[in-house]
Design a protein around this motif. Structure first.
Motif, PDB file in Angstrom:
ATOM      1  N   PRO A   1       0.685  -1.089   0.007  1.00 20.36           N
ATOM      2  CA  PRO A   1       0.091   0.003   0.158  1.00 20.36           C
ATOM      3  C   PRO A   1       0.941   1.253   0.250  1.00 20.36           C
ATOM      4  O   PRO A   1       2.101   1.250   0.363  1.00 20.36           O
ATOM      5  CB  PRO A   1      -0.709  -0.202   1.333  1.00 20.36           C
ATOM      6  CG  PRO A   1       0.079  -0.708   2.109  1.00 20.36           C
ATOM      7  CD  PRO A   1       1.006  -1.882   1.274  1.00 20.36           C
ATOM      8  N   LEU A   2       0.398   2.277  -0.498  1.00 26.87           N
ATOM      9  CA  LEU A   2       1.117   3.462  -0.289  1.00 26.87           C
ATOM     10  C   LEU A   2       0.493   4.363   0.988  1.00 26.87           C
ATOM     11  O   LEU A   2      -0.782   4.288   0.982  1.00 26.87           O
ATOM     12  CB  LEU A   2       0.536   4.420  -1.441  1.00 26.87           C
ATOM     13  CG  LEU A   2       1.028   6.013  -1.426  1.00 26.87           C
ATOM     14  CD1 LEU A   2       2.620   6.275  -1.433  1.00 26.87           C
ATOM     15  CD2 LEU A   2       0.373   6.669  -2.655  1.00 26.87           C
ATOM     16  N   VAL A   3       1.319   4.674   1.793  1.00 28.57           N
ATOM     17  CA  VAL A   3       0.753   5.206   3.126  1.00 28.57           C
ATOM     18  C   VAL A   3       1.535   6.543   3.254  1.00 28.57           C
ATOM     19  O   VAL A   3       2.627   6.744   3.406  1.00 28.57           O
ATOM     20  CB  VAL A   3       1.264   4.380   4.205  1.00 28.57           C
ATOM     21  CG1 VAL A   3       0.722   4.972   5.595  1.00 28.57           C
ATOM     22  CG2 VAL A   3       0.835   2.855   4.099  1.00 28.57           C
TER      23      VAL A   3
ATOM     24  N   ALA B   1       8.653  11.322  -5.039  1.00 28.64           N
ATOM     25  CA  ALA B   1       9.875  11.798  -4.497  1.00 28.64           C
ATOM     26  C   ALA B   1      10.580  13.100  -5.571  1.00 28.64           C
ATOM     27  O   ALA B   1      11.756  13.125  -5.617  1.00 28.64           O
ATOM     28  CB  ALA B   1      10.775  10.695  -4.585  1.00 28.64           C
ATOM     29  N   LEU B   2       9.656  13.714  -6.357  1.00 25.90           N
ATOM     30  CA  LEU B   2      10.273  14.913  -6.817  1.00 25.90           C
ATOM     31  C   LEU B   2      10.194  16.087  -5.851  1.00 25.90           C
ATOM     32  O   LEU B   2      10.714  17.212  -6.186  1.00 25.90           O
ATOM     33  CB  LEU B   2       9.285  15.360  -8.135  1.00 25.90           C
ATOM     34  CG  LEU B   2       9.355  14.168  -9.233  1.00 25.90           C
ATOM     35  CD1 LEU B   2       8.308  14.595 -10.399  1.00 25.90           C
ATOM     36  CD2 LEU B   2      10.649  13.875  -9.636  1.00 25.90           C
TER      37      LEU B   2
ATOM     38  N   GLY C   1       6.194   0.356   0.463  1.00 22.79           N
ATOM     39  CA  GLY C   1       7.067  -0.636   0.646  1.00 22.79           C
ATOM     40  C   GLY C   1       8.382  -0.238   1.269  1.00 22.79           C
ATOM     41  O   GLY C   1       8.142   0.202   2.557  1.00 22.79           O
ATOM     42  N   GLU C   2       9.560  -0.645   1.004  1.00 18.71           N
ATOM     43  CA  GLU C   2      10.566  -0.494   1.754  1.00 18.71           C
ATOM     44  C   GLU C   2      11.190   1.104   1.419  1.00 18.71           C
ATOM     45  O   GLU C   2      12.031   1.517   2.237  1.00 18.71           O
ATOM     46  CB  GLU C   2      11.822  -1.358   1.189  1.00 18.71           C
ATOM     47  CG  GLU C   2      12.317  -1.140  -0.031  1.00 18.71           C
ATOM     48  CD  GLU C   2      11.559  -1.999  -1.126  1.00 18.71           C
ATOM     49  OE1 GLU C   2      12.042  -2.231  -2.240  1.00 18.71           O
ATOM     50  OE2 GLU C   2      10.582  -2.195  -0.767  1.00 18.71           O
ATOM     51  N   HIS C   3      10.488   1.636   0.749  1.00 22.52           N
ATOM     52  CA  HIS C   3      11.100   3.223   0.452  1.00 22.52           C
ATOM     53  C   HIS C   3      10.221   4.131   1.470  1.00 22.52           C
ATOM     54  O   HIS C   3       9.046   3.908   1.614  1.00 22.52           O
ATOM     55  CB  HIS C   3      10.766   3.776  -1.106  1.00 22.52           C
ATOM     56  CG  HIS C   3      11.241   2.411  -1.865  1.00 22.52           C
ATOM     57  ND1 HIS C   3      12.642   2.647  -2.065  1.00 22.52           N
ATOM     58  CD2 HIS C   3      11.003   1.474  -2.763  1.00 22.52           C
ATOM     59  CE1 HIS C   3      12.975   1.646  -3.029  1.00 22.52           C
ATOM     60  NE2 HIS C   3      11.912   1.069  -3.414  1.00 22.52           N
ATOM     61  N   ARG C   4      10.705   5.209   1.745  1.00 24.52           N
ATOM     62  CA  ARG C   4      10.444   6.033   2.814  1.00 24.52           C
ATOM     63  C   ARG C   4      10.758   7.529   2.268  1.00 24.52           C
ATOM     64  O   ARG C   4      11.891   8.020   2.196  1.00 24.52           O
ATOM     65  CB  ARG C   4      10.714   5.780   4.132  1.00 24.52           C
ATOM     66  CG  ARG C   4       9.889   6.648   5.260  1.00 24.52           C
ATOM     67  CD  ARG C   4      10.325   6.361   6.492  1.00 24.52           C
ATOM     68  NE  ARG C   4       9.490   6.764   7.585  1.00 24.52           N
ATOM     69  CZ  ARG C   4       8.332   6.538   7.949  1.00 24.52           C
ATOM     70  NH1 ARG C   4       7.710   5.764   7.737  1.00 24.52           N
ATOM     71  NH2 ARG C   4       7.742   7.300   9.195  1.00 24.52           N
TER      72      ARG C   4
END
Length: 579
Positions: free
Chosen positions: A322-324, A375-376, A387-390
Motif C-alpha cells: 500500500p501507499l501510506v 519523490a520529486l 514498501g521499503e521506500h520512505r
C-alpha cells in the motif's frame, strides 16, 4: 440553408485549405455554411482536426499568417465580405469589429508588458489608430484607461489599479482569462470568437468564466462563435450548436435539439463519450470507431462507439504494497518571513491495485502532493511510505534507482515532458536503460512490445513527438511510465487537454494496464465527472487540506463538505439533456 434576418456573421460555402510543398493543396474545411445573429452564441464542437480552429482563424484572416493558405466562398461580417479586403483594410476592420479570445491566455498575453498597457493598445473607437494617438496624457489615452478599468470591473477584477500594473505571469489562470475577455471587448466588437477558452481551467473557475462570458456577451449584444470540444461546456453556454467532423459541418441546430435529438451518428457518438455523473465507466469508456462511423454515415450501421470491456476487478499482484501518507505537509518559503502552505497535514492510504482519484481546484495542493509521492519534492514534515521506500523531509530513504522503478509519474503535458529531439523508441527505451539490465535486441524487443501495448502503430518508433497527435504523445508518456513495470503510477491531469474520445482511449489504456499489471494509481484531475465514473475512491483537496474521502457514489450523492458540493454544482453535466 436559410439565414436568419439578424445574422451578423455569415459563412457561405467556405472552403479552406493549405498548400504544402511536399503534398500540394490540402483541404481542411469543405463548403461550410452557417450564420450567427447579434446577441447569439453558436458553439462549434468537434474533435481535434475537425476544422474548428482553422475556421476561427480564417474568419479573422489570421490563418494566412500561420501557413500558406487559400479560401473559397464568402465570410461576411455585417454585410462586408472580409475575404475581399486588402491587408491594411483587414487589419483596421479586425481591430474595430472583431474580438478574439485564444485558448491559452498566458501564451496570448505579452509577458514583457503590464496588463494595463496591453488593454489600452486594444482601444479602437474609430478603427485603426496611429500609435501616438494613445500617448500619455492624450484624450484617447484617458478614454482608453477609463474603458480598461470599466471592463476589468465588469469581468470581476476589482482593484483595477493593481491589476493594470501586473504582468501576466503574476496572475492566476482564471485572472488571465478574465483579462483576455476584457481585452477582446476594448473595441466594442460586433463579433466575439472564443477558441477553447476554458480547456485547462478547473471546474469552478470554468463555471465562473462561462457565466461571466455569457453575461458580458448578452449585455453587449455581441455575436459569439465559441469553439470547444466539450459538449458539457456547449450545454452551459450555447444558443445553437454546430458539429464539425473532418472539416465538414455534419449537424447544426438549437442547443436542445442537438443535445436531446441528435440526427448525425457523429453527434450521437460525441454525446455518448462524455463522462456523466452517476454513470460508471470502471469497466471501460466508449470511444469513437472510425470504421463504424463511416458505416453508419453510409446507412449500414447505427452504433459508432465501441467500449473496451474489462474485468470488474483487477487481478491481485503478490508483493504490491500500500501507499501510506502520514501527516504530510509542504510549506514553500517565499521570503525571509513569508511562506505558503501548499499541503497541510494530509494522511491517506491507497491499497494495492486501487485507482484513487484526487480532485480539487488549481492551487489546492493536489499536484504538490503527487510530486511528493513521486519523490520529486520533499515534504516539510510527515512521511510517505511505499514498501521499503520512505520519503521524509530528509529526502528519499533507500535505493533511489529501485524507487524509480517502483513508482512512476505521468505528466500533464506530454509536449513539454517528452524530449523533442528524441524518437519515440529512444524516449521509451531510456527508463529501461537506466532502471533495468535490458540491452541490445532484448531492449529493442521490449520497446516494440510497449509501443504495441499502448496501442501505437509500429512505425511510430522512428518518429519525433512533434510528428504525433496529442493523444499519441500521451500514449508515449504512458509507455515510458510503465516500461520498468512500476507498482504505483501518479498520473497528473493526463487527459486535461484531450478530446473526449481520445480521453476515453487513454483512460481505457490506464484501466487495462491496471488490471493486467496490478498497478496502483493516484489519478490527479479537475474533471469531476471523469474521476467519479472510474475511481474506486475519491479524495477532495481544498486549500492544501484533504477535506473528504469516499466512494464515487458517496461523494456524488451525500457529500459532507460544502466545497465538494460546490464542485459538483459547478461541474458541466449532460445528464439533464441526454438522461
Amino acid at each position: 440553408m436559410e439565414l436568419t434576418r439578424m445574422s451578423l456573421l455569415n459563412l457561405t460555402d467556405l472552403t479552406i485549405g493549405v498548400t504544402r510543398e511536399d503534398a500540394g493543396p490540402q483541404e481542411l474545411v469543405h463548403r461550410l455554411t452557417l450564420d450567427v445573429a447579434s446577441g447569439q452564441t453558436l458553439c462549434v464542437v468537434g474533435e481535434s482536426g475537425s476544422g474548428k480552429t482553422v475556421t476561427a482563424l480564417s474568419i479573422i484572416r489570421l490563418l494566412e499568417f500561420v501557413a500558406p493558405s487559400y479560401t473559397e466562398g464568402a465570410i461576411e461580417i455585417g454585410g462586408v465580405d472580409v475575404t475581399r479586403l486588402g491587408a491594411e483594410e483587414m487589419r483596421a476592420y479586425r481591430g474595430a469589429r472583431i474580438g478574439m479570445i485564444f485558448q491559452e491566455a498566458l501564451d496570448s498575453l505579452n509577458p514583457a508588458q503590464r496588463v494595463g498597457v496591453q488593454l489600452i493598445e486594444g482601444y479602437r473607437p474609430e478603427g485603426a489608430l496611429p500609435r501616438q494617438a494613445l500617448r500619455r496624457g492624450s484624450r484617447l489615452r484617458r478614454e482608453a484607461e477609463a474603458k480598461a478599468r470599466s471592463l476589468l470591473t465588469e469581468v470581476g477584477l476589482g482593484d483595477t489599479d493593481r491589476i493594470m500594473a501586473l504582468y501576466p505571469h503574476q496572475m492566476s489562470g482564471g485572472m488571465q482569462q478574465r483579462v483576455m475577455i476584457a481585452m477582446a471587448l476594448m473595441s466594442d466588437p460586433d463579433i466575439l470568437i472564443a477558441d477553447e477558452p476554458t480547456t485547462a481551467l478547473d471546474v469552478t473557475t470554468q463555471a465562473e468564466i462561462l457565466a461571466l462570458f455569457r453575461r458580458v456577451q448578452r449585455e453587449h449584444q455581441t455575436a459569439c462563435v465559441f469553439i470547444t470540444h466539450d459538449m458539457g461546456v456547449a450545454a452551459e453556454i450555447a444558443d445553437r450548436i454546430a458539429v464539425m467532423y473532418r472539416g465538414r459541418l455534419v449537424e447544426i441546430g438549437d442547443k436542445m435539439d442537438i443535445l436531446t435529438k441528435p440526427t448525425h451518428p457523429y453527434t450521437k457518438a460525441l454525446l455518448e463519450c462524455v463522462p456523466q455523473l452517476g454513470v460508471s465507466r470502471r469497466t471501460g469508456f466508449p470511444t469513437i470507431s472510425e470504421a463504424k462511423l463511416r458505416a453508419a454515415t453510409e446507412g449500414s450501421g447505427e452504433t459508432v462507439t465501441e467500449t473496451l470491456v474489462l474485468a470488474a476487478e483487477p487481478a491481485p499482484v503478490a508483493g504490491t504494497p500500500p501507499l501510506v501518507i502520514e501527516n504530510v505537509t509542504k510549506v514553500y518559503r517565499t521570503g525571509r518571513r513569508a511562506s505558503v502552505r501548499a499541503v497541510g497535514d494530509v494522511s491517506l492510504e491507497i491499497a494495492p491495485g486501487e485507482f484513487f482519484g484526487l480532485v480539487g481546484e488549481s492551487g489546492s495542493g493536489k499536484t504538490t502532493l503527487g510530486r511528493m509521492v513521486s519523490a520529486l519534492e520533499r515534504p516539510t514534515s510527515g512521511s510517505i511510505a511505499f514498501g521499503e521506500h520512505r520519503i521524509t523531509a530528509s529526502g528519499l530513504r533507500g535505493d533511489e534507482r529501485a524507487f524509480r522503478r517502483t513508482a512512476q509519474l505521468i505528466f500533464q503535458d506530454p509536449q513539454s515532458s517528452l524530449d523533442p529531439r528524441h524518437t519515440v523508441a529512444r524516449i521509451i527505451a531510456e527508463p529501461l536503460r537506466e532502471l533495468t539490465p535490458l540491452r541490445g535486441a532484448g531492449l529493442d524487443r521490449r520497446v516494440a512490445e510497449l509501443i504495441d501495448e499502448v496501442g501505437l502503430p509500429a512505425d511510430c518508433a522512428g518518429k519525433l513527438p512533434s510528428q504525433l497527435s496529442g493523444g499519441m504523445r500521451q500514449r508515449v508518456s504512458i509507455a515510458r511510465a510503465v516500461a520498468a513495470e512500476p507498482r504505483l503510477i501518479v498520473a497528473d491531469e493526463p487527459t486535461s487537454a484531450l478530446d473526449v474520445s481520445v480521453q476515453g482511449q487513454v483512460m481505457n489504456l490506464l484501466l487495462q494496464l491496471r488490471r493486467s499489471h496490478g498497478i496502483s494509481f493516484l489519478f490527479i484531475t479537475h474533471n469531476l465527472s471523469l474521476v467519479l465514473s472510474v475511481a474506486d475512491r475519491v479524495g477532495v483537496m481544498y486549500k492544501g487540506d484533504l477535506i473528504e474521502v469516499g466512494t464515487p457514489e458517496t461523494i456524488a450523492s451525500s457529500s459532507t463538505h460544502e466545497y465538494t458540493r460546490r464542485l459538483l454544482a459547478a461541474n458541466p453535466d449532460l445528464s439533464a439533456y441526454v438522461g
